[in-house]
Design a protein around this motif. Sequence first.
Motif, PDB file in Angstrom:
ATOM      1  N   UNK A  83       0.828  -1.213   0.000  1.00 44.64           N
ATOM      2  CA  UNK A  83       0.000   0.000   0.000  1.00 44.64           C
ATOM      3  C   UNK A  83       0.855   1.253   0.000  1.00 44.64           C
ATOM      4  N   UNK A  84       2.154   1.103   0.309  1.00 39.97           N
ATOM      5  CA  UNK A  84       3.053   2.252   0.329  1.00 39.97           C
ATOM      6  C   UNK A  84       4.469   1.791  -0.013  1.00 39.97           C
ATOM      7  N   UNK A  85       5.243   2.687  -0.634  1.00 40.94           N
ATOM      8  CA  UNK A  85       6.617   2.388  -1.046  1.00 40.94           C
ATOM      9  C   UNK A  85       7.514   3.529  -0.589  1.00 40.94           C
ATOM     10  N   UNK A  86       8.610   3.188   0.040  1.00 40.12           N
ATOM     11  CA  UNK A  86       9.543   4.184   0.570  1.00 40.12           C
ATOM     12  C   UNK A  86      10.508   4.675  -0.499  1.00 40.12           C
ATOM     13  N   UNK A  87      11.064   5.842  -0.266  1.00 39.65           N
ATOM     14  CA  UNK A  87      12.099   6.390  -1.147  1.00 39.65           C
ATOM     15  C   UNK A  87      12.912   7.400  -0.333  1.00 39.65           C
ATOM     16  N   UNK A  88      14.146   7.624  -0.751  1.00 38.79           N
ATOM     17  CA  UNK A  88      15.004   8.583  -0.081  1.00 38.79           C
ATOM     18  C   UNK A  88      14.899   9.963  -0.709  1.00 38.79           C
ATOM     19  N   UNK A  89      15.966  10.744  -0.546  1.00 38.97           N
ATOM     20  CA  UNK A  89      15.972  12.099  -1.065  1.00 38.97           C
ATOM     21  C   UNK A  89      16.032  12.181  -2.565  1.00 38.97           C
ATOM     22  N   UNK A  90      16.419  11.078  -3.232  1.00 42.56           N
ATOM     23  CA  UNK A  90      16.428  11.016  -4.692  1.00 42.56           C
ATOM     24  C   UNK A  90      16.292   9.562  -5.117  1.00 42.56           C
ATOM     25  N   UNK A  91      15.480   9.315  -6.144  1.00 48.77           N
ATOM     26  CA  UNK A  91      15.422   8.003  -6.802  1.00 48.77           C
ATOM     27  C   UNK A  91      15.278   8.245  -8.297  1.00 48.77           C
ATOM     28  N   UNK A  92      15.764   7.275  -9.097  1.00 50.82           N
ATOM     29  CA  UNK A  92      15.742   7.465 -10.559  1.00 50.82           C
ATOM     30  C   UNK A  92      15.283   6.238 -11.330  1.00 50.82           C
ATOM     31  N   UNK A  93      14.970   5.128 -10.667  1.00 49.43           N
ATOM     32  CA  UNK A  93      14.441   3.955 -11.360  1.00 49.43           C
ATOM     33  C   UNK A  93      12.925   4.058 -11.392  1.00 49.43           C
ATOM     34  N   UNK A  94      12.412   5.195 -11.845  1.00 53.81           N
ATOM     35  CA  UNK A  94      10.982   5.465 -11.825  1.00 53.81           C
ATOM     36  C   UNK A  94      10.675   6.558 -12.843  1.00 53.81           C
ATOM     37  N   UNK A  95       9.413   6.624 -13.269  1.00 56.55           N
ATOM     38  CA  UNK A  95       9.038   7.597 -14.294  1.00 56.55           C
ATOM     39  C   UNK A  95       9.019   9.023 -13.767  1.00 56.55           C
ATOM     40  N   UNK A  96       8.633   9.192 -12.514  1.00 53.08           N
ATOM     41  CA  UNK A  96       8.636  10.497 -11.844  1.00 53.08           C
ATOM     42  C   UNK A  96       9.298  10.321 -10.481  1.00 53.08           C
ATOM     43  N   UNK A  97       9.774  11.415  -9.906  1.00 58.48           N
ATOM     44  CA  UNK A  97      10.374  11.327  -8.577  1.00 58.48           C
ATOM     45  C   UNK A  97      10.154  12.614  -7.807  1.00 58.48           C
ATOM     46  N   UNK A  98       9.811  12.464  -6.541  1.00 57.17           N
ATOM     47  CA  UNK A  98       9.864  13.575  -5.603  1.00 57.17           C
ATOM     48  C   UNK A  98      11.298  13.629  -5.080  1.00 57.17           C
ATOM     49  N   UNK A  99      11.973  14.745  -5.293  1.00 55.32           N
ATOM     50  CA  UNK A  99      13.402  14.859  -5.035  1.00 55.32           C
ATOM     51  C   UNK A  99      13.660  16.073  -4.158  1.00 55.32           C
ATOM     52  N   UNK A 100      14.632  15.948  -3.247  1.00 57.45           N
ATOM     53  CA  UNK A 100      15.039  17.094  -2.441  1.00 57.45           C
ATOM     54  C   UNK A 100      15.761  18.118  -3.312  1.00 57.45           C
TER      55      UNK A 100
END
Length: 354
Positions: A109-126
């Motif tokens: 139901x939820x997936x974690x991510x850090x301050x940057x990820x790139x193996x994805x189509x979009x990313x919330x990034x610091x």
Amino acid sequence: MKAAVLTETGQPLSIVNGVALAAPQRGQLLVKLAYSGVCHSQLMEVRGKRGPDAYLPHMLGHEGSGRVISVGDGVTKVSPGDLVVLGWIRGEGLDGGGVRYECNCPRHSAINAGGVTTFNEYALVSENRVVPLPAGIPLDVAVLFGCAIPTGAGIVTNDIRPVPGNTIAVFGLGGIGMSALMATKLFDCARVIAVDVEEDKLLLAQSLGATDAINARQVDPVAAIKALTGGMGVDYAIEASGQAAVIEQAFASVRRSGGTCVFASHPEHGTRISIDPFELICGKQIRGSWGGGSNPDRDIPLFAKLYLDGKLPLEKLLTRRYSLAQINEALDDMEHHRVGRPLIEIDGNMETPR
């Protein structure tokens, strides 16, 4: 969006659809990815060689390029529509912290991510993990500015800064090692020795300026380096293979009375290196490098100019392209030395300033 997610270490990444996008919070920006690189540290994490993972399931990837879609409060470094480089080394700007994506998928139901990820189509990034893309840099080449170049070339330009006549050996010719080797050509080194176990990488290294190439599968690299340097060893050894035994070889290859081994690789969790303390008394040195001592906001524009001037032919490192759905194939190819720096094409149609 679609993302490659690590759900269990030692298992292939899962290609997950239905990851929900969210508005960026304070210090964050939403980026649409164009390309991602694949670093050896990501392979180690997937294979479970970084030790226990407390954040499963989570996204991966820490070097990429893309376009800013929207920004959160406090973000002033970039604006919507800007092209950016994404990387793991913290630079200027706010730190937006980790991210937890909601997911409409069967297993999570939820997936974690850090301050940057790139193996994805979009990313919330610091904000502090992006740098505006320098003018003239293609979006595919741009991924190398997120990790390989600032770490590898940064070891040479920031950590070592060789003087004319120095000798340098580079152990491990992946993205970081090859970037370091290219950077040695910015200095007047007497000898640059490339060490690897793959002939095609050694040939590429010679085309990029290595004066000597040593296949560590065929000969003892330490003995070969001593033979090339009159029995003394090199002034500097850069280790980028990610193996403890190779760090030991790199240290053994430097000369007494000031020779220095610098490593940026992170061997498997739990491994240790063994060195003779007498060699330290004799003046050898060994130290690690955190991201090549790079400040992304300062160094990426400098490395970009060197690329545009033809002094860093970075496109030669991108030996094969993959789709996001082929991410596990890219990891397998990296693990078995079939590729240099894999390039994941996420949106190859994004405008790029070629």
